[in-house]
Design an enzyme around this catalytic site. Structure first.
Site, PDB file in Angstrom:
ATOM      1  CB  SER A 156      -0.945  -0.058   1.205  1.00 56.17           C
ATOM      2  OG  SER A 156      -1.967   0.907   1.094  1.00 56.17           O
ATOM      3  CG  ASP A 253      -6.822  -2.308  -3.621  1.00 57.94           C
ATOM      4  OD1 ASP A 253      -7.261  -1.209  -3.243  1.00 57.94           O
ATOM      5  OD2 ASP A 253      -5.658  -2.697  -3.401  1.00 57.94           O
ATOM      6  CG  HIS A 283      -5.839  -2.130   0.137  1.00 59.27           C
ATOM      7  ND1 HIS A 283      -4.922  -1.826  -0.843  1.00 59.27           N
ATOM      8  CD2 HIS A 283      -5.366  -1.554   1.273  1.00 59.27           C
ATOM      9  CE1 HIS A 283      -3.958  -1.095  -0.337  1.00 59.27           C
ATOM     10  NE2 HIS A 283      -4.192  -0.925   0.950  1.00 59.27           N
TER      11      HIS A 283
END
Length: 318
Positions: A156, A253, A283
């Site tokens: 991320s 995501d 995610h």
């Protein structure tokens, strides 16, 4: 981007976590949110492999946690940048991920607590990554690292930190990394991609949350940080010469297209790159790896990529 239904085992895990979760209020001060998320991750994280050696150090004023498998010979090193939207996260929130990566890939993982936004905006995070990398290269043998075999990885927000570091090393002419592993990376600032529109309210991350996080990192929209390739790697004018890169993206995501765009740019520039898509996952799917077969398969692919890039300097042949 896939229209595959969301993985049922991961969904059940999300529901179980929600049922057990402590009260949470997004209006809380950021420091309280940070502490609450860290406490949640500590409660839910998997146990470390028992034979792993773990050590906390503070080189150059930055807290790092070192995960070292047994063995006397130096091993490849992994500089790991945690996720958390640049505003939260720590070695504690990613402890089990780093431990299992070190064990599964037979590498020394160095997770580091970079300075958080908005108190410390970009480029503080890439600056800290660079300082830890310099320490790993100069002092790595003392902690069992072969300093000639170092890759960077991150999930991320940490994917941006890792990619930003690779771009900085290219710009400055410093020694390149041996490879990059980017997990659901946040690499762009375009909130009108198909994945941002389709998954504005995804099971684990929303478009609004990402905008708030990117604003915390780069300042108000239009600020200089939004035009800095180290902060927004997808706008880099030239990505040739970057190290071999493995990217994994999830179908549910909003960041899915960020990783695809970076993959396509690397491929066009002649950089060895692999893209793995997880069409049924969301995610940070790795957090469900012990509850979901699909998430575990994705995590095992990440581990294999780390092993091949760190040990061989090449991507795993498919």
């Amino acid at each position: 981007m896939s229209s595959t239904p969301f993985d049922a085992e991961t969904q059940r895990h999300f529901e179980a976590l929600a049922a057990q979760a402590e009260p949470w209020d997004p209006a809380w001060p950021l420091e309280r949110q940070r502490l609450a998320w860290e406490a949640h991750c500590i409660r839910e994280r998997a146990r470390r492999p028992p034979h792993l050696m773990v050590e906390d150090l503070t080189p150059d004023g930055i807290h790092v946690r070192i995960y070292r498998p047994p063995g006397e010979e130096p091993k490849p090193g992994v500089l790991y940048a945690h996720g958390g939207g640049w505003t939260m996260g720590s070695c504690e929130t990613h402890d089990d991920l780093c431990a299992e990566l070190a064990d599964g890939a037979d590498v020394v993982v160095v997770c580091f607590d970079y300075r958080l936004a908005p108190e410390h905006p970009h480029p503080a995070q890439v600056d800290d990554a660079h300082r830890v990398l310099d320490w790993m290269r100069s002092s790595g043998r003392a902690i069992g690292i072969d300093p000639t075999h170092i890759i960077a990885a991150g999930d991320s927000a940490g994917g941006q930190v890792a990619a930003g570091l690779a771009l900085r090393l290219k710009r400055e002419g410093g020694g390149p990394l041996r490879g990059l592993v980017l997990i659901n990376p946040a690499l762009g600032a375009d909130f009108e991609t198909e994945s941002y529109r389709r998954h504005a309210q995804s099971p684990a991350l929303s478009r609004e949350e990402m905008f708030d996080c990117l604003t915390a990192l780069l300042g108000p929209e239009g600020s200089p940080g939004w035009r800095d390739p180290e902060g927004v790697p997808n706008i880099a004018p030239d990505v040739s010469g970057l190290p071999p890169c493995f990217i994994t993206v999830a179908g549910h995501d909003p960041l899915h297209d960020d990783g695809v765009i970076f993959h396509d740019r690397l491929k066009t520039a002649g950089v060895p790159v692999q893209l793995r898509e997880e069409p049924a996952l969301a995610h940070s799917y790795w957090r469900s790896r012990h509850q979901s077969r699909a998430a575990m398969a994705g995590f095992q692919a990440i581990t294999a990529a780390v092993r091949h890039l760190a040990h061989e300097g090449a991507l795993q042949p498919y």
